[in-house]
Write a protein that holds these residues in place. Structure first.
Motif: not given
Length: 458
Positions: A137-156
């Motif tokens: 859960l902790a890794a999944l939460e941090r991954l979701l925060v990383l995906v939502a980072d507007e400086e990164l352009e990608w799709t998960a």
């Protein structure tokens, strides 16, 4: 062997996903197209859920193949580990040199640089995390925060079983700003969709419509659906069993090539040992509390008896098929004369008797919880002759210690041939994938020992 029997170009029901045979029904094509549109629209997070064996992997593989060339797909399977380990794996997939000068780099910063470089190269990144429900859960939460980072352009795209939905819901209690609602659920097939799926796969393999209608009748399709309950992977297994059973009498006669008709002995009548063991079986069945222990003890006594008397007696005692209700005979079947080899003769009858005795512990439940690989299920009246002959061949003789053979006496005699004994399904699958060609041509597949015994009984 059913490939030759039905003149098919390839196995129609593979255990591993095959993107070349993508079933478009049951909303599969619709979901695939929607995923592609989500990626093209630049959505940051999309989920694809469904129970194990529903076809998620083949769907996302098909989606990835259809994306335009400027999209680069990176894939994480079975992502068990810390968040830092996950990010490092992403960086390596994106081209990070593992021999980097920094002894302990900030992988988040490295990820930003790599994604920025991809953008400068006019490439767009799609991250697919399969089995995402296994993320802590902790890794999944941090991954979701990383995906939502507007400086990164990608799709998960998170792919997983229904438990993934529960994990995402827990995280949004504390991370309400993260949108987890975009996604699709891969439902199980209905009975009508099961028929369409079977027809589609067999048509792609070259089966004629008339053959399909004769083999996969309404009753057969209903039976497959009742057993698989719409699960694609289980449907594949049941359908392959139906193909094997339909051509058993004809295809397994190939094993008799080189054996003259007069050499094929008739099945021997039951011996006194067989009648005694059947009487013991009925007694044990009436007492469920001690039957398991007594059957195990009886099996050990029979094996010792065989070792002491096997040289003077051409029969071996019958063992019992897991206490399910049918007696599976482990006796010496009729067999042709041995095949000549340098330095002596191989006695097929003796080899078969040895393997039946070595397999007795399976029938008493001593191998419950283990896994094996089914090689053949023979239902011909000449099955025992075929197996005895096969065991004398060089290839099979060299691996005979890995072969476990079971025989069921009934109106339709059956012999089940299995290869190896493994602690897990994954280990059995790995062994299957590494089999020599002369075994793979029998289309072997891994299964639980319990399921193998039930199959013999049925």
């Amino acid at each position: 062997m059913y490939l030759e029997h039905f003149h098919l170009t390839h196995p129609p029901f593979m255990e591993e996903p095959d993107p070349d045979v993508f079933f478009p029904g049951a909303r599969r094509e619709e979901i695939c197209q929607s995923l592609i549109l989500d990626v093209l629209a630049g959505k940051r997070l999309v989920k694809l859920t469904g129970r194990e064996g529903s076809g998620k992997t083949v769907l996302w593989q098909m989606m990835a193949e259809r994306l335009p060339s400027e999209y680069e797909v990176i894939f994480l399977d079975n992502p068990i580990g810390t968040f830092d380990q996950l990010v490092r794996a992403l960086c390596l997939d994106l081209g990070m040199d593992p021999r980097g000068a920094e002894p302990d780099p900030d992988y988040i910063e490295v990820l930003h640089r790599l994604l920025a470089r991809k953008k400068a190269e006019q490439n767009k990144v799609v991250l697919i995390v399969d089995r995402a429900e296994k993320l802590h859960l902790a890794a999944l939460e941090r991954l979701l925060v990383l995906v939502a980072d507007e400086e990164l352009e990608w799709t998960a795209i998170l792919v997983g079983q229904p438990g993934l939905e529960e994990h995402l819901e827990q995280i949004t209690i504390f991370r309400a700003a993260i949108d987890i609602h975009a996604g699709y659920v891969l439902e199980d097939l209905t009975e009508s969709e099961t028929r369409h799926y079977l027809r589609y796969c067999l048509d792609a393999a070259g089966m004629r419509r008339a053959q399909f209608e004769n083999l996969f009748t309404d009753a057969v399709v209903s039976d497959i659906f009742d057993r698989a309950r719409g699960n694609v992977r289980l449907t594949n297994t049941c359908a392959e069993e139906a193909l094997e059973a339909s051509c058993a009498d004809r295809s397994f006669m190939v094993l008799l090539e080189g054996v003259e008709p007069e050499e094929r002995e008739e099945e021997a009548p039951p011996s006194r040992w067989e009648y005694r063991i059947l009487e013991i079986y009925e007694l044990l069945r009436s007492n469920k509390f001690v039957s398991c222990a007594l059957v195990g003890a009886v099996a050990m006594v029979l094996i010792v008896g065989y070792l002491l008397t096997g040289k003077n007696d051409d029969t071996a005692p019958t063992t019992l098929s897991g206490g399910i209700g049918a007696a599976a005979e482990a006796s010496a079947p009729a067999a042709p004369p041995g095949a000549a080899i340098p330095g002596g003769w191989r006695d097929g009858k003796k080899l078969l008797r040895e393997r039946l005795a070595a397999s007795a512990s399976w029938l008493t439940g001593m191998q419950q919880g283990k896994y094996t690989i089914q090689l053949m299920m023979l239902t011909s009246n000449q099955a025992q002759v075929s197996i005895a002959t096969t065991l004398t061949e060089d290839d099979f003789f060299q691996i005979r210690e890995q072969l476990f053979i079971f025989r069921k006496k009934s109106n339709s005699p059956a012999i089940l041939v299995c290869y190896g004994l493994y602690d897990s399904l994954e280990a059995a699958r790995e062994a299957r994938n590494n089999m020599p060609f002369f075994l793979r041509k029998h289309h072997p597949y891994p299964l639980a020992v319990d399921d193998a015994m039930k199959k013999l009984n049925n």
